[in-house]
Design a protein around this motif. Structure first.
Motif, mmCIF file in Angstrom:
data_model
loop_
_atom_site.group_PDB
_atom_site.id
_atom_site.type_symbol
_atom_site.label_atom_id
_atom_site.label_comp_id
_atom_site.label_asym_id
_atom_site.label_seq_id
_atom_site.Cartn_x
_atom_site.Cartn_y
_atom_site.Cartn_z
ATOM 1 N N VAL A 30 9.906 -14.526 5.674
ATOM 2 C CA VAL A 30 10.427 -13.189 5.349
ATOM 3 C C VAL A 30 9.285 -12.185 5.475
ATOM 4 O O VAL A 30 8.260 -12.320 4.788
ATOM 5 C CB VAL A 30 11.001 -13.146 3.917
ATOM 6 C CG1 VAL A 30 11.421 -11.719 3.556
ATOM 7 C CG2 VAL A 30 12.169 -14.097 3.781
ATOM 8 N N PRO A 31 9.415 -11.189 6.347
ATOM 9 C CA PRO A 31 8.353 -10.179 6.467
ATOM 10 C C PRO A 31 8.370 -9.243 5.266
ATOM 11 O O PRO A 31 9.430 -8.940 4.712
ATOM 12 C CB PRO A 31 8.726 -9.432 7.753
ATOM 13 C CG PRO A 31 10.212 -9.554 7.836
ATOM 14 C CD PRO A 31 10.549 -10.906 7.261
ATOM 15 N N VAL A 32 7.190 -8.814 4.859
ATOM 16 C CA VAL A 32 7.069 -7.823 3.792
ATOM 17 C C VAL A 32 6.901 -6.470 4.474
ATOM 18 O O VAL A 32 5.941 -6.257 5.223
ATOM 19 C CB VAL A 32 5.850 -8.118 2.895
ATOM 20 C CG1 VAL A 32 5.753 -7.085 1.777
ATOM 21 C CG2 VAL A 32 5.950 -9.526 2.321
ATOM 22 N N LEU A 33 7.846 -5.580 4.251
ATOM 23 C CA LEU A 33 7.883 -4.307 4.973
ATOM 24 C C LEU A 33 7.452 -3.141 4.096
ATOM 25 O O LEU A 33 7.849 -3.040 2.934
ATOM 26 C CB LEU A 33 9.289 -4.042 5.518
ATOM 27 C CG LEU A 33 9.886 -5.112 6.442
ATOM 28 C CD1 LEU A 33 11.283 -4.713 6.871
ATOM 29 C CD2 LEU A 33 8.990 -5.324 7.665
ATOM 30 N N THR A 46 3.907 -14.773 -6.726
ATOM 31 C CA THR A 46 4.981 -14.594 -5.740
ATOM 32 C C THR A 46 5.326 -15.911 -5.056
ATOM 33 O O THR A 46 6.510 -16.268 -4.919
ATOM 34 C CB THR A 46 4.568 -13.550 -4.692
ATOM 35 O OG1 THR A 46 4.270 -12.311 -5.340
ATOM 36 C CG2 THR A 46 5.678 -13.333 -3.680
ATOM 37 N N LEU A 47 4.311 -16.647 -4.623
ATOM 38 C CA LEU A 47 4.567 -17.919 -3.943
ATOM 39 C C LEU A 47 5.188 -18.938 -4.889
ATOM 40 O O LEU A 47 6.098 -19.688 -4.499
ATOM 41 C CB LEU A 47 3.262 -18.473 -3.354
ATOM 42 C CG LEU A 47 3.380 -19.797 -2.593
ATOM 43 C CD1 LEU A 47 4.390 -19.681 -1.445
ATOM 44 C CD2 LEU A 47 2.024 -20.246 -2.056
ATOM 45 N N ILE A 91 5.952 -13.736 3.653
ATOM 46 C CA ILE A 91 6.183 -14.841 2.717
ATOM 47 C C ILE A 91 6.803 -15.968 3.531
ATOM 48 O O ILE A 91 7.878 -15.803 4.117
ATOM 49 C CB ILE A 91 7.118 -14.438 1.565
ATOM 50 C CG1 ILE A 91 6.519 -13.269 0.764
ATOM 51 C CG2 ILE A 91 7.375 -15.628 0.642
ATOM 52 C CD1 ILE A 91 7.439 -12.728 -0.323
ATOM 53 N N THR A 92 6.093 -17.088 3.592
ATOM 54 C CA THR A 92 6.527 -18.210 4.417
ATOM 55 C C THR A 92 6.701 -19.456 3.552
ATOM 56 O O THR A 92 5.868 -19.740 2.688
ATOM 57 C CB THR A 92 5.486 -18.498 5.518
ATOM 58 O OG1 THR A 92 5.348 -17.328 6.338
ATOM 59 C CG2 THR A 92 5.922 -19.651 6.389
ATOM 60 N N VAL A 129 1.493 -16.918 1.390
ATOM 61 C CA VAL A 129 1.767 -15.486 1.277
ATOM 62 C C VAL A 129 0.562 -14.756 1.874
ATOM 63 O O VAL A 129 -0.588 -15.073 1.546
ATOM 64 C CB VAL A 129 1.981 -15.059 -0.186
ATOM 65 C CG1 VAL A 129 2.170 -13.547 -0.273
ATOM 66 C CG2 VAL A 129 3.195 -15.773 -0.773
ATOM 67 N N SER A 130 0.821 -13.800 2.742
ATOM 68 C CA SER A 130 -0.262 -13.139 3.472
ATOM 69 C C SER A 130 0.001 -11.655 3.635
ATOM 70 O O SER A 130 1.089 -11.160 3.324
ATOM 71 C CB SER A 130 -0.418 -13.783 4.855
ATOM 72 O OG SER A 130 0.798 -13.657 5.581
#
Length: 474
Positions: free
Chosen positions: A124-127, A28-29, A136-137, A43-44
């Motif tokens: 971007v927040p992962v919802l 993803t990153l 994701i930063t 990514v967290s």
């Protein structure tokens, strides 16, 4: 093209039998950086228990290049329940954003020593079900960020949300399996402990019985009376220990009796004082006029021990003040509909500490079986759940309040026994029953049979010990 390939690669890993959140996060990153021409990022996901923002993958923005001292990639939630710094803006608002002037952004909180400079920033927040489950930063894009970059990374976050959904499922499954194994271990230990305790009881019964007979036979002024009393006291302590083992193994029956909490509290505090460091100050505020409760002394001892030990553990690093209070309260004045108790008079025992406190989202779980915030080798998560079970069984209630950074308070409400009920539990006659009936004695322990025959003879009973007890019993 890149975004479709990214979705395909991430989906393939999500469906893989050898699922790894680290590998999916790396993919993803890598795609997020490629789509936005970013040099750095991480990514967290949010830990559902502690609410910490825990990283699964990151570039060297936090590594050796920038010489950040704390290499553990995990960020705690603030005391006010929000996340700090620029990355926290996306989690707090559940909204993606970018800035090409990070230092002047309202959410900027400076950078730790050695951190790489930020030329621009995107988060971007992962919802999952409209709740922030991850992040994701990205940082330092070659061309600066735009709304198009937000759209691309948001599409990535949607597929990554599925990865986090499976990740949570795997964690929950592992947790349930661990709980099952823990229950099986405890059941096995309880069975073993119960067997040992019953065997030990067979040794204690004649020991106590023969000492009682000896004390009856010895002259009142005999110097041997003191020795016999010491043997009796030691035997009774052993009996209490067996009862605690049987309580643990759930094979012992409750022995309800009128009990003064003042006495038990002082016994526990005296016992624990030697094992708790001097950095923890004890403060006792005991109402000596508080009435009695109807309870099992061993279980009440266990409740107080657990609560005081937990309070001590909350302060073992920095020290503090441990306060234990006892007072008699009228539940009418304490809004019984809120507490969930029947109106009446109760003993209120309060145990408070000045430790780190407990986060609000964790506080609701502290009485759950197997839930613990302690390291694996420091606790099973059973202590408070057992305490709650004992209190509820006694028609009482327990509640907790905590302020992060200031400490925790546990309140235990136990109903006081009425004077009428107290009179019923106290037998005015201490005389032993006598008679001349015939009694059939059956036991597989010769020493138990011998002491029972001696006792029954003194009380006037006739007895018979069958040669084949099983046949006579049938």
């Amino acid at each position: 093209m890149h975004i479709n390939r990214a979705k395909a690669d991430i989906s393939k890993e999500i469906m893989s039998q050898s699922y790894e959140i680290k590998k999916i996060s790396d993919i993803t990153l890598a795609y997020a950086r490629k789509l936005t021409n970013s040099q750095h990022g991480f990514v967290s996901s949010i830990d559902t228990d502690t609410l910490e923002n825990v990283g699964h993958t990151l570039t060297d923005m936090f590594g050796a290049q920038c010489r950040v001292k704390d290499q553990r990639f995990s960020f705690p939630v603030g005391k006010d329940g929000t996340y700090p710094a620029l990355w926290g803006v996306a989690l707090n608002t559940k909204t993606a954003f970018f800035t090409n002037t990070p230092s002047s952004h309202a959410g900027a909180a400076g950078l730790p020593e050695g951190h790489i400079p930020l030329d621009n920033f995107l988060a971007v927040p992962v919802l999952i079900e409209n709740e922030a489950a991850g992040l994701i930063t990205l940082a330092n894009s070659e061309h600066g960020y735009s709304s198009r970059d937000i759209d691309s990374v948001t599409r990535l976050s949607e597929i990554y949300a599925l990865a986090l959904h499976r990740y949570r499922y795997e964690l929950e499954r592992d947790s349930m399996e661990n709980q099952l194994r823990q229950m099986q271990r405890i059941e096995a230990i309880g069975t073993l402990a119960g067997g040992i305790a019953h065997d030990f009881n067979n040794i204690l019964f004649p020991l106590v019985g023969f000492v009682e007979l000896l004390m009856e036979d010895l002259p009142a002024q005999s110097p041997l009376q003191e020795s016999a009393r010491e043997v009796m006291n030691a035997s009774l302590r052993a009996k209490d220990l067996v009862k605690q083992i049987l309580t643990f193994s759930r094979q012992g029956e409750q022995e309800l009796k009128p009990l003064k909490l003042q006495v038990v509290i002082k016994e526990v505090m005296k016992l624990l004082r030697a094992s708790i460091p001097k950095t923890v100050e004890f403060r006792l505020r005991i109402d000596e006029d508080c009435g009695q409760i109807l309870a099992d002394p061993t279980q009440v001892h266990q409740v107080i021990m657990n609560l005081v030990t937990n309070a001590h553990h909350a302060m073992q690093d920095k020290g503090g003040v441990l306060t234990l209070e006892l007072e008699e309260v009228d539940i009418y004045s304490l809004k019984p509909e809120v507490i969930g108790l029947k109106p009446g008079r109760y003993a209120l025992m309060t145990v408070s500490d000045t430790g780190e406190g407990i986060q609000a989202e964790v506080l609701d779980k502290i009485f759950d079986p197997y839930f613990t915030t302690k390291p694996k080798d420091k606790g099973t998560g059973l202590g408070l759940s057992v305490v709650r079970g004992i209190v509820k069984t006694g028609n009482g209630d327990i509640r907790a309040a905590s302020t992060p950074g200031k400490g925790t308070t546990i309140e235990v409400f136990l109903p006081l026994i009425s004077k009428a009920a107290l009179d019923e539990t106290q037998d005015p006659s201490n005389a032993l029953p006598t008679g001349d009936e015939s009694i059939l004695l059956v036991d597989d322990e010769a020493a138990v049979l011998k002491v029972m025959t001696l006792m029954l003879e003194r009380l006037g009973y006739r007895f018979r010990i069958p040669e084949r007890p099983m046949q006579e019993a049938s």
